[in-house]
Design a protein around this motif. Sequence first.
Motif, PDB file in Angstrom:
ATOM      1  N   GLU A 139     -43.742 -19.490 -21.100  1.00  0.00           N
ATOM      2  CA  GLU A 139     -42.951 -19.200 -19.904  1.00  0.00           C
ATOM      3  C   GLU A 139     -42.871 -20.421 -18.990  1.00  0.00           C
ATOM      4  O   GLU A 139     -41.802 -20.735 -18.461  1.00  0.00           O
ATOM      5  N   TYR A 140     -43.986 -21.123 -18.826  1.00  0.00           N
ATOM      6  CA  TYR A 140     -43.956 -22.345 -18.025  1.00  0.00           C
ATOM      7  C   TYR A 140     -42.978 -23.356 -18.644  1.00  0.00           C
ATOM      8  O   TYR A 140     -42.177 -23.957 -17.937  1.00  0.00           O
ATOM      9  N   ARG A 169     -39.361 -22.345 -17.950  1.00  0.00           N
ATOM     10  CA  ARG A 169     -38.968 -22.604 -16.555  1.00  0.00           C
ATOM     11  C   ARG A 169     -38.768 -24.089 -16.278  1.00  0.00           C
ATOM     12  O   ARG A 169     -37.870 -24.466 -15.531  1.00  0.00           O
ATOM     13  N   ASP A 170     -39.641 -24.929 -16.872  1.00  0.00           N
ATOM     14  CA  ASP A 170     -39.582 -26.372 -16.601  1.00  0.00           C
ATOM     15  C   ASP A 170     -38.748 -27.113 -17.642  1.00  0.00           C
ATOM     16  O   ASP A 170     -38.710 -28.340 -17.641  1.00  0.00           O
TER      17      ASP A 170
END
Length: 123
Positions: A42-43, A46-47
């Motif tokens: 998920e990180y 997002r990034d």
Amino acid sequence: MKLLLDQGLPHAAAHLLRQQNIDAIHVQDRGLELAEDAEILEYARRDQRAVITLDADFHTLLAMSRATEPSVIRIRMEGLKADACARLIKRILPAVVKEIVAGGNVAVSVSETRVRYRRLPLG
């Protein structure tokens, strides 16, 4: 291409890649060293980073969720030192970028003898 190196890879490899103008961070740099694989994915989503890992679970999570991002590169070679890890990543990166540009995110499997690409979603 922005990279996120997972816990099993040497932290120093991210530094070596940055010295070569490759945008690479290690999960430790973001306080994710104890995070679950899904949280790391998920990180990365997002990034807008590709995950580089030794862990087969990332490909499994992508397949189970039918995710279309992020790209995940699984290195199937244990015990790589930071310099060897950085060299390997730098060597395969142009082909990975070419695959992504050609058709979207991919799941990559890297062994000593070959590199395999599969388009997302898996399964």
